[in-house]
Design a protein around this motif. Structure first.
Motif, mmCIF file in Angstrom:
data_model
loop_
_atom_site.group_PDB
_atom_site.id
_atom_site.type_symbol
_atom_site.label_atom_id
_atom_site.label_comp_id
_atom_site.label_asym_id
_atom_site.label_seq_id
_atom_site.Cartn_x
_atom_site.Cartn_y
_atom_site.Cartn_z
ATOM 1 N N ARG A 128 3.971 -2.640 8.499
ATOM 2 C CA ARG A 128 4.297 -3.287 7.242
ATOM 3 C C ARG A 128 3.598 -2.538 6.115
ATOM 4 N NH1 ARG A 128 0.459 -7.492 5.686
ATOM 5 N NH2 ARG A 128 -1.238 -7.642 7.190
ATOM 6 N N ARG A 167 1.342 -1.903 3.050
ATOM 7 C CA ARG A 167 0.109 -2.482 2.546
ATOM 8 C C ARG A 167 -0.202 -1.889 1.186
ATOM 9 N NH1 ARG A 167 -3.185 -5.147 5.691
ATOM 10 N NH2 ARG A 167 -3.683 -5.976 3.645
ATOM 11 N N GLU A 188 -5.758 -0.479 0.975
ATOM 12 C CA GLU A 188 -5.589 -0.868 2.373
ATOM 13 C C GLU A 188 -4.941 0.256 3.180
ATOM 14 O OE1 GLU A 188 -5.900 -4.661 0.070
ATOM 15 O OE2 GLU A 188 -4.887 -2.737 -0.180
ATOM 16 N N HIS A 189 -3.920 0.849 2.632
ATOM 17 C CA HIS A 189 -3.162 1.858 3.374
ATOM 18 C C HIS A 189 -3.976 3.130 3.599
ATOM 19 C CE1 HIS A 189 0.475 3.921 4.764
ATOM 20 N NE2 HIS A 189 0.101 4.958 4.023
ATOM 21 N N CYS A 241 -7.223 0.266 6.260
ATOM 22 C CA CYS A 241 -6.499 0.260 7.539
ATOM 23 C C CYS A 241 -6.959 1.377 8.480
ATOM 24 C CB CYS A 241 -4.993 0.353 7.297
ATOM 25 S SG CYS A 241 -4.273 -1.192 6.694
ATOM 26 N N GLU A 270 -9.961 -6.762 7.016
ATOM 27 C CA GLU A 270 -8.899 -5.923 7.560
ATOM 28 C C GLU A 270 -9.102 -5.699 9.055
ATOM 29 O OE1 GLU A 270 -5.308 -4.406 6.983
ATOM 30 O OE2 GLU A 270 -6.521 -5.030 5.270
ATOM 31 N N GLN A 304 -1.937 -9.612 -4.921
ATOM 32 C CA GLN A 304 -2.448 -9.853 -3.572
ATOM 33 C C GLN A 304 -1.549 -10.825 -2.808
ATOM 34 O OE1 GLN A 304 -5.118 -8.483 -1.934
ATOM 35 N NE2 GLN A 304 -4.402 -9.622 -0.157
ATOM 36 N N ASP A 314 1.540 -8.961 -1.772
ATOM 37 C CA ASP A 314 1.259 -8.020 -0.685
ATOM 38 C C ASP A 314 1.109 -8.749 0.646
ATOM 39 O OD1 ASP A 314 0.387 -5.511 0.552
ATOM 40 O OD2 ASP A 314 -1.595 -6.411 0.564
ATOM 41 N N ARG A 315 0.364 -9.847 0.661
ATOM 42 C CA ARG A 315 0.113 -10.555 1.920
ATOM 43 C C ARG A 315 1.374 -11.202 2.442
ATOM 44 N NH1 ARG A 315 -4.321 -10.219 5.399
ATOM 45 N NH2 ARG A 315 -3.876 -11.726 7.026
ATOM 46 N N GLN A 370 4.338 -10.148 1.977
ATOM 47 C CA GLN A 370 5.357 -9.107 2.119
ATOM 48 C C GLN A 370 6.528 -9.328 1.168
ATOM 49 O OE1 GLN A 370 6.207 -7.919 6.225
ATOM 50 N NE2 GLN A 370 4.534 -9.210 6.929
ATOM 51 N N ALA A 414 3.288 2.072 -0.665
ATOM 52 C CA ALA A 414 1.888 1.633 -0.594
ATOM 53 C C ALA A 414 1.096 2.045 -1.833
ATOM 54 C CB ALA A 414 1.237 2.194 0.671
ATOM 55 N N THR A 446 -3.824 -3.546 -5.305
ATOM 56 C CA THR A 446 -4.422 -4.800 -4.835
ATOM 57 C C THR A 446 -5.861 -4.946 -5.338
ATOM 58 O OG1 THR A 446 -5.093 -3.633 -2.835
ATOM 59 C CG2 THR A 446 -3.006 -4.832 -2.750
#
Length: 388
Positions: free
Chosen positions: A213, A215, A219-220, A224, A279, A329, A332-333, A335, A342, A347
């Motif tokens: 998914r 992010r 995060e990406h 992550c 995460e 946020q 993003d969470r 989706q 990304a 975020t």
């Protein structure tokens, strides 16, 4: 078409005659629980675990599965199996102690009627049950209701799984052959001891991301990758995702203290670590085939970050930035970022990284201005790309 699943949990582990293969620790849970989650993810609407004795570990596994909304029952005899097995749907048969990649579960689930997952006879496939001169059963099968109940009517005290597999072979069930590479890399394995289960779990966890998914920016590219690096080690030491998530919440709250004491760089650094722990907790859930939380629990740490950003700035600009980041946020969470890439999703974690760098360079106000522009551009990209 819906189907059920039958899991076997009666064979003893090589570690101890009193321990079951199904109770071996695997990916933060018992092995049979992991198999049940795989079957449910493939589409099984009910899980039946065939046992010879009900142990505390099996009972606790059933409780955890039920708490996650998976319908599961323990079956101790053929009478119960005849009563509980569906008469209008196929069943997915999973061998005792087998570990199979989710892709093979999905492939079998897409078939109608009798089908067997098989592997060519070789040294790597020696632990699996031979079904003819050239192939062995790889531990997964789809059985039609006619074949299931026809076998149950005459099974007596025979082994249910092996009897069903032999009946499927005699009925010319379709065969899906597992590549030898899957056996050599641990994507398909039969485990009978904890040491072997740990090795296979390590192979499964290093195989790549389980959930695909989009992010956010930080995060990406930062969080992550860190989660993929550290979560397998935590999983092997049996650290629950819940404990990691609670630690992230606690650290997020603690981070507000140095910010209030006018040490913003320290606070931003603690917030970044808290976001990384959150995460990692999500990654641990994914490795255990549990859905990461989407309710308020998922937003505690990011909202601590948003609060810290507002508190450190102490201005209308900082407050507006925090509110805009909170909206991003949520998108993003849940989706709801449309087709945004990304790097387009700015975020709270992305803002924390930016503000940490600019604060260390003595340009905090410039950091807030750049973060506001990035957040506005991010919100615009999400809205406009979704509209198209």
């Amino acid at each position: 078409m819906t189907f059920a699943a039958i899991l076997s949990a009666s064979r003893a582990s090589s570690d101890s005659s009193g321990a079951l293969r199904a109770s071996l620790h695997f990916a933060g849970q018992t092995l049979v629980e992991y198999q049940a989650r795989q079957a449910a993810r493939a589409g099984a609407d009910r899980i039946m675990i065939l046992v010879s004795v009900i142990t505390p570990a099996l009972s606790q596994a059933v409780d955890r599965l039920s708490a996650d909304g998976i319908a599961v029952a323990l079956i101790r005899d053929m009478v119960s199996m005849v009563r509980d097995a569906p008469r209008d749907a196929d069943v997915l048969l999973v061998a005792d102690g087998v570990v199979i990649a989710q892709g093979h579960f999905d492939a079998i689930a897409e078939r109608d009627g009798n089908a067997l997952l098989v592997t060519d006879d070789s040294r790597a496939s020696a632990p699996f049950e031979r079904i003819d001169a050239g192939q062995r059963w790889a531990g997964l099968a789809r059985i039609s209701p006619d074949l299931l109940f026809g076998t149950l009517d005459m099974i007596g005290d025979w082994d249910l799984s092996l009897t069903l597999v032999r009946a499927a072979v005699q009925n010319d069930a379709r065969r899906i052959t597992v590549p030898q590479d899957d056996l050599l890399t641990g994507r398909v394995a039969l485990v009978d001891g904890q040491a072997q289960a740990d090795l296979v779990a390590q192979a499964v966890m290093s195989a790549g991301s389980l959930a695909k998914r989009v992010r956010g920016l930080a995060e990406h590219y930062l969080l992550c990758p860190a989660a993929r690096l550290f979560s397998p080690a935590l999983m092997r030491t049996q650290v629950p995702a819940t404990q990691v998530r609670v630690a992230a919440m606690a650290l997020g709250a603690i981070a507000l203290v140095p910010i209030e004491l006018l040490w913003p760089a320290t606070g931003f650094l603690l917030l970044l670590v808290a976001l990384a722990l959150a995460e990692i907790a999500d990654r641990l859930d994914e490795l255990a085939l549990r859905a990461p939380p989407a309710g308020w629990v998922a937003f505690v740490v990011p909202f601590f970050a948003v609060g810290g950003i507002s508190l450190a700035g102490g201005s209308v600009l900082a407050t507006c930035l925090a509110l805009l980041l909170a909206i991003i946020q949520l998108a993003d969470r849940w989706q709801r970022t449309g087709g945004a890439r990304a790097w387009m999703i700015f975020t709270p974690a992305s803002a924390v990284v930016l503000l940490l760098l600019t604060t260390l360079l003595g340009a905090t106000m410039m950091g807030y201005e750049v973060a506001m522009l990035a957040a506005i551009a991010s919100a615009g990209a999400i809205i406009l790309r979704k509209a198209t």
